[in-house]
Design a protein around this motif. Structure first.
Motif, PDB file in Angstrom:
ATOM      1  N   ALA A 181       0.827  -1.213   0.000  1.00 42.34           N
ATOM      2  CA  ALA A 181       0.000   0.000   0.000  1.00 42.34           C
ATOM      3  C   ALA A 181       0.854   1.252   0.000  1.00 42.34           C
ATOM      4  O   ALA A 181       0.583   2.208  -0.742  1.00 42.34           O
ATOM      5  N   TYR A 182       1.905   1.266   0.815  1.00 40.97           N
ATOM      6  CA  TYR A 182       2.770   2.441   0.877  1.00 40.97           C
ATOM      7  C   TYR A 182       3.475   2.663  -0.457  1.00 40.97           C
ATOM      8  O   TYR A 182       3.599   3.807  -0.916  1.00 40.97           O
ATOM      9  N   ALA A 183       3.944   1.588  -1.079  1.00 42.54           N
ATOM     10  CA  ALA A 183       4.626   1.710  -2.368  1.00 42.54           C
ATOM     11  C   ALA A 183       3.686   2.283  -3.422  1.00 42.54           C
ATOM     12  O   ALA A 183       4.061   3.174  -4.192  1.00 42.54           O
ATOM     13  N   ALA A 184       2.452   1.783  -3.471  1.00 40.08           N
ATOM     14  CA  ALA A 184       1.485   2.284  -4.438  1.00 40.08           C
ATOM     15  C   ALA A 184       1.211   3.763  -4.215  1.00 40.08           C
ATOM     16  O   ALA A 184       1.151   4.550  -5.168  1.00 40.08           O
ATOM     17  N   ARG A 185       1.054   4.141  -2.966  1.00 36.78           N
ATOM     18  CA  ARG A 185       0.771   5.545  -2.645  1.00 36.78           C
ATOM     19  C   ARG A 185       1.916   6.442  -3.107  1.00 36.78           C
ATOM     20  O   ARG A 185       1.692   7.501  -3.712  1.00 36.78           O
ATOM     21  N   LEU A 204      -3.966  -4.548   7.756  1.00 36.25           N
ATOM     22  CA  LEU A 204      -4.169  -4.103   6.379  1.00 36.25           C
ATOM     23  C   LEU A 204      -5.168  -2.952   6.323  1.00 36.25           C
ATOM     24  O   LEU A 204      -4.951  -1.960   5.620  1.00 36.25           O
ATOM     25  N   ARG A 205      -6.249  -3.063   7.070  1.00 41.44           N
ATOM     26  CA  ARG A 205      -7.270  -2.018   7.051  1.00 41.44           C
ATOM     27  C   ARG A 205      -6.737  -0.705   7.632  1.00 41.44           C
ATOM     28  O   ARG A 205      -7.191   0.380   7.255  1.00 41.44           O
ATOM     29  N   ALA A 206      -5.762  -0.803   8.514  1.00 46.68           N
ATOM     30  CA  ALA A 206      -5.188   0.398   9.109  1.00 46.68           C
ATOM     31  C   ALA A 206      -4.472   1.267   8.081  1.00 46.68           C
ATOM     32  O   ALA A 206      -4.222   2.456   8.332  1.00 46.68           O
ATOM     33  N   THR A 207      -4.145   0.718   6.915  1.00 45.41           N
ATOM     34  CA  THR A 207      -3.499   1.512   5.864  1.00 45.41           C
ATOM     35  C   THR A 207      -4.480   2.480   5.206  1.00 45.41           C
ATOM     36  O   THR A 207      -4.065   3.409   4.516  1.00 45.41           O
ATOM     37  N   GLY A 208      -5.778   2.235   5.355  1.00 40.94           N
ATOM     38  CA  GLY A 208      -6.777   3.051   4.684  1.00 40.94           C
ATOM     39  C   GLY A 208      -7.120   2.579   3.287  1.00 40.94           C
ATOM     40  O   GLY A 208      -7.981   3.173   2.625  1.00 40.94           O
TER      41      GLY A 208
END
Length: 224
Positions: A181-185, A204-208
């Motif tokens: 998720a961080y990489a995609a963002r 996982l849900r904590a990533t938003g």
């Protein structure tokens, strides 16, 4: 989680797939390798849910938490050798995730393209994908081609997209950990995380980012 519970993401032309824990169902092999490390370093074995609660990148700090101490340089090499030896021994027992390869066929039929990006070593990844008959689905297959101090997928994703000249705004990365998720963002792409791999659904849900129960459910939320 039902497939229709995911909000639809429109304008997606390209999927970047993660490998371990996403397209490859290898949790049992990963756990066996973790417990081989535990045995080598005198720690009792752990269960999958515990590992999913602490796993993260950078890996060094994750393993320090697992074993409760810092590593000398030679110990880190020993840990990686022990892990790789056990994981490799278990690989023949690893199948594809639920709905794979059908979901890959369906996305291509719908007019989308897809590629594969993993943090597994490139020279080890490529034959595994080929042996399972999947390489023809992907416009590009990249494992970890270089190392960086951050131990994150971000720079690898940026290079992966640049090599294909893909507009990040039309890309979704489907992976199983928060680093995806961080990489995609950071790359300006979208992300959907699947709860089948190495991180708990809560984390996982904590990533938003949206979370799906399977790769097929993730793709069902996409519109070209």
């Amino acid at each position: 989680m039902a497939e229709n519970a995911l909000d639809r993401i429109t304008g997606i032309a390209h999927i970047v797939w993660d490998w371990n824990g996403t397209l490859l169902d290898d949790n049992h092999a990963t756990l066996a390798a973790i417990n081989k490390v535990c045995a080598e370093f005198g720690r009792p074995p752990v269960g999958l849910e515990y590992w999913r609660s602490i796993f993260r990148r950078p890996l060094l700090s994750c393993y320090e938490e697992l074993l409760g101490r810092r590593f000398a340089d030679h110990e880190w090499d020993h840990l990686n050798e022990a892990y790789d030896r056990q994981y490799s021994a278990m690989l023949p027992s690893c199948g594809l995730a639920e709905g794979v390869p059908d979901v890959l066929h369906e996305w291509s039929t719908a007019g989308g393209t897809q590629s594969l990006l993993s943090m597994a070593a490139h020279q080890h990844l490529v034959p595994l994908v080929s042996e399972r008959g999947l390489d023809g689905h992907f416009t590009r297959v990249d494992g970890r081609r270089f190392d960086n101090g951050q131990d994150s997928k971000t720079e690898h994703l940026l290079a992966h997209l640049a090599e294909q000249e893909v507009d990040p705004d039309t890309v979704v990365l489907i992976g199983d950990i928060d680093d995806d998720a961080y990489a995609a963002r950071e790359a300006g792409a979208h992300a959907i995380l699947v709860s089948t791999g190495m991180m708990s659904e809560e984390r996982l849900r904590a990533t938003g980012h949206p979370v799906a129960p399977t790769p097929a459910a993730a793709v069902a939320a996409l519109t070209c």
